[in-house]
Design a protein around this motif. Structure first.
Motif, PDB file in Angstrom:
ATOM      1  N   UNK A 136      -9.090   8.125  -5.469  1.00 36.24           N
ATOM      2  CA  UNK A 136      -9.952   7.177  -4.759  1.00 36.24           C
ATOM      3  C   UNK A 136      -9.693   7.255  -3.264  1.00 36.24           C
ATOM      4  N   UNK A 137     -10.754   7.394  -2.479  1.00 35.22           N
ATOM      5  CA  UNK A 137     -10.662   7.307  -1.025  1.00 35.22           C
ATOM      6  C   UNK A 137     -11.060   5.905  -0.585  1.00 35.22           C
ATOM      7  N   UNK A 138     -10.124   5.174   0.024  1.00 33.34           N
ATOM      8  CA  UNK A 138     -10.338   3.760   0.350  1.00 33.34           C
ATOM      9  C   UNK A 138     -10.226   3.522   1.852  1.00 33.34           C
ATOM     10  N   UNK A 139     -11.092   2.663   2.411  1.00 34.23           N
ATOM     11  CA  UNK A 139     -10.967   2.347   3.837  1.00 34.23           C
ATOM     12  C   UNK A 139      -9.740   1.497   4.140  1.00 34.23           C
ATOM     13  N   UNK A 140      -9.299   0.719   3.146  1.00 31.05           N
ATOM     14  CA  UNK A 140      -8.107  -0.137   3.296  1.00 31.05           C
ATOM     15  C   UNK A 140      -7.270   0.054   2.042  1.00 31.05           C
ATOM     16  N   UNK A 141      -6.311   0.967   2.076  1.00 32.44           N
ATOM     17  CA  UNK A 141      -5.592   1.359   0.873  1.00 32.44           C
ATOM     18  C   UNK A 141      -4.780   0.207   0.289  1.00 32.44           C
ATOM     19  N   UNK A 142      -4.191  -0.633   1.120  1.00 30.96           N
ATOM     20  CA  UNK A 142      -3.400  -1.751   0.596  1.00 30.96           C
ATOM     21  C   UNK A 142      -4.292  -2.734  -0.157  1.00 30.96           C
ATOM     22  N   UNK A 143      -5.478  -2.996   0.366  1.00 27.69           N
ATOM     23  CA  UNK A 143      -6.415  -3.893  -0.307  1.00 27.69           C
ATOM     24  C   UNK A 143      -6.851  -3.317  -1.654  1.00 27.69           C
ATOM     25  N   UNK A 144      -7.155  -2.010  -1.680  1.00 28.20           N
ATOM     26  CA  UNK A 144      -7.579  -1.371  -2.931  1.00 28.20           C
ATOM     27  C   UNK A 144      -6.445  -1.386  -3.955  1.00 28.20           C
ATOM     28  N   UNK A 145      -5.224  -1.048  -3.509  1.00 24.40           N
ATOM     29  CA  UNK A 145      -4.071  -1.060  -4.417  1.00 24.40           C
ATOM     30  C   UNK A 145      -3.860  -2.449  -5.010  1.00 24.40           C
ATOM     31  N   UNK A 146      -3.886  -3.462  -4.158  1.00 19.83           N
ATOM     32  CA  UNK A 146      -3.612  -4.820  -4.616  1.00 19.83           C
ATOM     33  C   UNK A 146      -4.723  -5.338  -5.532  1.00 19.83           C
ATOM     34  N   UNK A 147      -5.950  -4.891  -5.329  1.00 15.41           N
ATOM     35  CA  UNK A 147      -7.052  -5.276  -6.216  1.00 15.41           C
ATOM     36  C   UNK A 147      -6.763  -4.824  -7.641  1.00 15.41           C
ATOM     37  N   UNK A 148      -6.380  -3.564  -7.819  1.00 12.12           N
ATOM     38  CA  UNK A 148      -6.119  -3.056  -9.164  1.00 12.12           C
ATOM     39  C   UNK A 148      -4.821  -3.635  -9.735  1.00 12.12           C
ATOM     40  N   UNK A 149      -3.813  -3.820  -8.874  1.00 12.98           N
ATOM     41  CA  UNK A 149      -2.560  -4.407  -9.342  1.00 12.98           C
ATOM     42  C   UNK A 149      -2.783  -5.833  -9.849  1.00 12.98           C
ATOM     43  N   UNK A 150      -3.577  -6.592  -9.135  1.00 13.39           N
ATOM     44  CA  UNK A 150      -3.817  -7.999  -9.490  1.00 13.39           C
ATOM     45  C   UNK A 150      -4.693  -8.124 -10.735  1.00 13.39           C
ATOM     46  N   UNK A 151      -5.798  -7.390 -10.767  1.00 11.67           N
ATOM     47  CA  UNK A 151      -6.768  -7.580 -11.835  1.00 11.67           C
ATOM     48  C   UNK A 151      -6.363  -6.920 -13.153  1.00 11.67           C
ATOM     49  N   UNK A 152      -5.545  -5.862 -13.067  1.00 14.92           N
ATOM     50  CA  UNK A 152      -5.245  -5.086 -14.269  1.00 14.92           C
ATOM     51  C   UNK A 152      -3.749  -4.959 -14.550  1.00 14.92           C
ATOM     52  N   UNK A 153      -2.930  -5.758 -13.837  1.00 11.40           N
ATOM     53  CA  UNK A 153      -1.488  -5.766 -14.070  1.00 11.40           C
ATOM     54  C   UNK A 153      -0.865  -4.383 -13.880  1.00 11.40           C
ATOM     55  N   UNK A 154      -1.329  -3.686 -12.859  1.00  8.95           N
ATOM     56  CA  UNK A 154      -0.742  -2.403 -12.491  1.00  8.95           C
ATOM     57  C   UNK A 154       0.452  -2.626 -11.572  1.00  8.95           C
ATOM     58  N   UNK A 155       1.396  -1.709 -11.639  1.00  4.19           N
ATOM     59  CA  UNK A 155       2.558  -1.770 -10.764  1.00  4.19           C
ATOM     60  C   UNK A 155       2.163  -1.271  -9.377  1.00  4.19           C
ATOM     61  N   UNK A 156       2.272  -2.130  -8.377  1.00  3.28           N
ATOM     62  CA  UNK A 156       1.888  -1.776  -7.011  1.00  3.28           C
ATOM     63  C   UNK A 156       3.009  -0.979  -6.352  1.00  3.28           C
ATOM     64  N   UNK A 157       2.892   0.313  -6.386  1.00  3.28           N
ATOM     65  CA  UNK A 157       3.913   1.163  -5.780  1.00  3.28           C
ATOM     66  C   UNK A 157       3.778   1.177  -4.254  1.00  3.28           C
ATOM     67  N   UNK A 158       4.854   1.568  -3.561  1.00  3.32           N
ATOM     68  CA  UNK A 158       4.775   1.632  -2.093  1.00  3.32           C
ATOM     69  C   UNK A 158       3.749   2.658  -1.625  1.00  3.32           C
ATOM     70  N   UNK A 159       3.260   2.435  -0.422  1.00  2.00           N
ATOM     71  CA  UNK A 159       2.342   3.367   0.224  1.00  2.00           C
ATOM     72  C   UNK A 159       3.171   4.268   1.138  1.00  2.00           C
ATOM     73  N   UNK A 160       2.928   5.579   1.043  1.00  2.00           N
ATOM     74  CA  UNK A 160       3.680   6.526   1.864  1.00  2.00           C
ATOM     75  C   UNK A 160       2.709   7.427   2.630  1.00  2.00           C
ATOM     76  N   UNK A 161       3.247   8.234   3.512  1.00  2.00           N
ATOM     77  CA  UNK A 161       2.428   9.165   4.293  1.00  2.00           C
ATOM     78  C   UNK A 161       2.316  10.498   3.565  1.00  2.00           C
ATOM     79  N   UNK A 162       1.105  10.993   3.425  1.00  2.00           N
ATOM     80  CA  UNK A 162       0.856  12.277   2.778  1.00  2.00           C
ATOM     81  C   UNK A 162       0.365  13.283   3.805  1.00  2.00           C
ATOM     82  N   UNK A 163       0.814  14.528   3.640  1.00  2.00           N
ATOM     83  CA  UNK A 163       0.324  15.621   4.488  1.00  2.00           C
ATOM     84  C   UNK A 163      -0.634  16.511   3.708  1.00  2.00           C
ATOM     85  N   UNK A 164      -1.273  15.955   2.658  1.00  2.00           N
ATOM     86  CA  UNK A 164      -2.170  16.740   1.818  1.00  2.00           C
ATOM     87  C   UNK A 164      -3.153  17.551   2.625  1.00  2.00           C
ATOM     88  N   UNK A 165      -3.023  18.877   2.554  1.00  2.00           N
ATOM     89  CA  UNK A 165      -3.772  19.740   3.458  1.00  2.00           C
ATOM     90  C   UNK A 165      -5.244  19.857   3.097  1.00  2.00           C
TER      91      UNK A 165
END
Length: 304
Positions: free
Chosen positions: A171-200
């Protein structure tokens, strides 16, 4: 600690394309996908999606013999030449387990003309050196990540002897923390930390440099080797996904996730619920919603 999400696994992912038959043939030839159903989209399903123009459109459901109950669905949409992968929010790629990654890469290289274009050559992942991946783009701008586990033992990649299954949707999200917390809250997902990716692959698509970064996180589902990956789409110029009125979003269009019971989900999720007769659902009830990044999501109730 055992963590059980309401989302059990990825059941299917939908590619919206003007060339359904050509895409089905290419996936069958390269990844040994087999056609399981070839029936047009029903009016009931189009209504569930709030996409009336989809009724009667061509639709093909495919899966591998190794994992026949995890499918890719191809649905016909009107060509949208302005669509560019990685430049709009929503689902931007589907990741599939494979064996013999280098052989697949060679086949794509040697096929002139090829249905697929190479977005990323085979490479080892920094976090998991035994895992190698490459990225392909289909003719309609859809992105496939092909991933191979080269070691034995427990892995985030499902075991695969030849051509396996879809196991991550990106998923490409304009606000990654908001998107993560939406799924964590609504579906009881574990909200893992956000890190920096160098995906080329993403950085090259955006015209970035080799040392450019963007935020990323992974949300595992209940069943092993199933996850939603979230990328923060932070490049200026990225837009909401364009689509033809009354149709599905183009490219990597929609993800279907399996849940135990729709009633167990929060009421304020505001699902549209139906029982479309389309073959993919095998008589199960389906809930539909559009997520915080504009992503289209189906929740398929698990068969008892």
């Amino acid at each position: 600690m055992l963590f059980r999400s309401q989302l059990r696994r990825i059941r299917s992912a939908t590619v919206a394309t003007p060339c359904v038959d050509a895409t089905a043939s290419a996936l069958s030839a390269l990844l040994e996908y087999r056609i399981r159903d070839r029936s047009p989209v029903t009016s009931e399903l189009a209504a569930l999606w709030h996409a009336p123009a989809m009724a009667g459109r061509a639709c093909v459901v495919l899966s591998t013999d190794e994992y026949p109950d995890v499918s890719l669905r191809l649905v016909e949409v009107t060509p949208l030449p302005r669509y560019r992968p990685f430049w709009s929010f929503g689902w931007n790629s589907f990741e599939i387990s494979v064996a013999g990654l280098d052989a697949l890469f060679s086949r794509v290289q040697c096929e002139i003309p090829s249905f697929f274009s190479i977005r990323g050559e085979p490479h080892a992942l920094r976090a998991y050196p035994s895992i190698r991946a490459m990225q392909l783009e289909g003719r309609s701008g859809e992105i496939y990540y092909l991933t191979e586990e080269t070691a034995s033992g427990i892995s985030p990649v499902p075991p695969t002897s030849r051509c396996g299954r879809l196991f991550i949707t990106v998923l490409g999200a304009p606000a990654i923390e908001q998107a993560r917390d939406f799924y964590a809250k609504h579906f009881e997902l574990l909200a893992r930390p956000i890190r920096a990716s160098t995906g080329q692959v993403v950085q090259r698509a955006w015209g970035g440099t080799p040392d450019g970064t963007h935020p990323i996180t992974l949300l595992p589902l209940s069943e092993s080797a199933n996850a939603i990956e979230m990328n923060g789409y932070v490049r200026e110029g990225i837009v909401n996904r364009l689509r033809t009125d009354g149709e599905l979003p183009p490219g990597n269009s929609l993800v279907s996730l399996e849940v135990d019971r729709l009633e167990a989900l929060p009421e304020h999720l505001s699902l549209t619920v139906g029982s479309p007769p389309d073959a993919l659902y095998a008589g199960c009830r389906v809930g539909f919603f559009i997520g915080p990044a504009g992503e289209w999501v189906e929740l398929i109730e698990r068969q008892s």
